[in-house]
Design a protein around this motif. Structure first.
Motif, short mmCIF file in Angstrom:
data_model
loop_
_atom_site.label_atom_id
_atom_site.label_comp_id
_atom_site.label_asym_id
_atom_site.label_seq_id
_atom_site.Cartn_x
_atom_site.Cartn_y
_atom_site.Cartn_z
N ALA A 303 0.83 -1.21 0.00
CA ALA A 303 0.00 0.00 0.00
C ALA A 303 0.86 1.26 0.00
CB ALA A 303 -0.94 -0.02 1.21
N ARG A 304 1.94 1.26 0.79
CA ARG A 304 2.82 2.43 0.80
C ARG A 304 3.49 2.64 -0.56
NH1 ARG A 304 4.24 0.38 6.01
NH2 ARG A 304 6.09 -0.61 5.10
N ASN A 305 3.90 1.56 -1.20
CA ASN A 305 4.54 1.71 -2.51
C ASN A 305 3.57 2.24 -3.54
OD1 ASN A 305 6.93 0.70 -1.50
ND2 ASN A 305 6.48 -1.43 -2.07
N SER A 306 2.33 1.80 -3.49
CA SER A 306 1.34 2.32 -4.45
C SER A 306 1.04 3.79 -4.18
CB SER A 306 0.06 1.48 -4.38
OG SER A 306 -0.51 1.55 -3.07
N LYS A 307 0.97 4.21 -2.89
CA LYS A 307 0.71 5.61 -2.54
C LYS A 307 1.84 6.50 -3.01
CE LYS A 307 -0.73 8.45 1.37
NZ LYS A 307 -1.01 8.48 2.82
N ARG A 308 3.09 6.04 -2.83
CA ARG A 308 4.23 6.82 -3.29
C ARG A 308 4.23 6.95 -4.81
NH1 ARG A 308 9.05 4.09 0.39
NH2 ARG A 308 8.35 4.96 2.42
N GLY A 309 3.81 5.93 -5.50
CA GLY A 309 3.75 5.99 -6.96
C GLY A 309 2.73 7.00 -7.45
#
Length: 356
Positions: A303-309
């Motif tokens: 979830a954090r990686n998708s938010k940063r993207g």
């Protein structure tokens, strides 16, 4: 009575016909005579056979009748041969066979010559046949040359003369027995060498070690065997420098004693029965909690990686506003003033000429 006699006559005639059918005549008529090879009990039938006789329901009856007739002709020819009586049995003398029959297996290869046969052929030594019986001066009778009760049997002597060059304290009887055992062992060794030479197998030379070169694994295996050949099975044997254990020379499997403490065996059997009787598998709580925590950490990281993207994509779109189009933005393209003429150099790098 007339009806009964008529039925009896019909039955008798039928029985005679059946008996005649069973006991057929030994005379068989053929258009072409058969060729016989009585040495091999073989008969050649050259008469043509119709195709329709070999097909249909009566094919088996035709073949059976044909085999019977040809066998009858072969038996008739056997009875023409000279016979003799041996132990109240009439036996016919078969001639030599004339038809060469193929062998089931290839003919045996000739036996390779032994070392003595090669030497005798090289020197021209011819084998002379000796008689089996010789005269024995001691017994005054003819006896066998070899074997049991042979002539000149020195093993039956009760007195042996000691040679002048021999030790007077040496047992001549034991010496003679030892010499005979050595001769027997030498003959057996020569026989085995002849078999190995015929089979094209390398024979080791004389001595304790073979002449053939040994591989590294064989030397290691020999060292392991020598180590474990002691009384303590190599337990107190010192290890050589740079010595490696051979493959399969590790620890042996250990088994529990057959007679001993039955409480351990009882607990193992009860534990096995509990596992078989339980309907649900045994649950490891610690392992399940750790697995759940790892899955939650993995989901949070995704979830954090998708938010940063998503945030990075928004910033990129803001920076590219007015800078990527033709004739717009600070970099790339040209900006037209109000007068309508372009200012600055074109993308090619050359100065533009003024219009006339």
């Amino acid at each position: 009575m007339a009806t009964a006699s008529c039925n009896f006559d019909e039955l008798l005639a039928q029985a005679k016909r059946d008996e005649a059918e069973k006991l057929r005549s030994i005379t068989v008529n053929k258009e072409l005579e058969l060729d016989f090879d009585l040495g091999n009990l073989l008969a050649y039938d050259k008469n043509p056979v119709e195709q329709r006789d070999l097909t249909g329901k009566k094919a088996s009856d035709f073949l059976r009748s044909l085999a019977r007739d040809n066998t009858q002709l072969l038996v008739n020819e056997l009875w023409k041969l000279p016979t003799e009586r041996i132990q109240e049995v009439v036996v016919a003398k078969l001639p030599e066979p004339t038809t060469p029959l193929p062998r089931e297996k290839p003919p045996p290869k000739p036996r390779p010559p032994t070392k003595w046969e090669q030497f005798a052929k090289l020197k021209g030594i011819q084998k002379k046949k000796k008689t089996n019986l010789v005269w024995d001066e001691t017994a005054k009778e003819w006896r066998r040359r070899w074997g049991y009760k042979r002539a000149k049997d020195d093993t039956k002597e009760w007195l042996i003369e000691v040679p002048q060059t021999a030790d007077p304290n040496e047992d001549q009887f034991a010496k003679r027995v030892t010499a005979k055992k050595e001769r027997v062992a030498k003959n057996e060794l020569n026989r085995l060498r002849n078999i190995a030479r015929a089979q094209k197998i390398k024979v080791p030379g004389a001595g304790l070690t073979p002449v053939a070169k040994q591989s590294k694994d064989e030397l290691v295996r020999a060292a392991i065997v020598a180590r474990t050949s002691t009384a303590s099975v190599g337990k107190f044997q010192e290890k050589l420098p740079k010595e490696k254990l051979a493959k399969g020379a590790g620890k042996r499997r250990k088994f529990q004693p057959v007679v001993g403490d039955f409480s351990i065996e009882k607990d193992k059997q009860l534990e096995l029965l509990k596992m078989m009787d339980s309907k649900r598998p045994k649950l490891d709580v610690t392992k399940a909690v750790n697995k759940q925590m790892r899955e939650e950490d993995r989901e949070e990281a995704a979830a954090r990686n998708s938010k940063r993207g998503k945030q990075a994509g928004r910033k990129g779109r803001k920076n590219n506003v007015g800078g990527g189009g033709k004739g717009k933005g600070k970099k790339g393209g040209r900006v037209k003033p109000a007068g309508g003429q372009p200012q600055g150099r074109p993308s090619g790098g050359k100065k533009s000429k003024p219009r006339k």
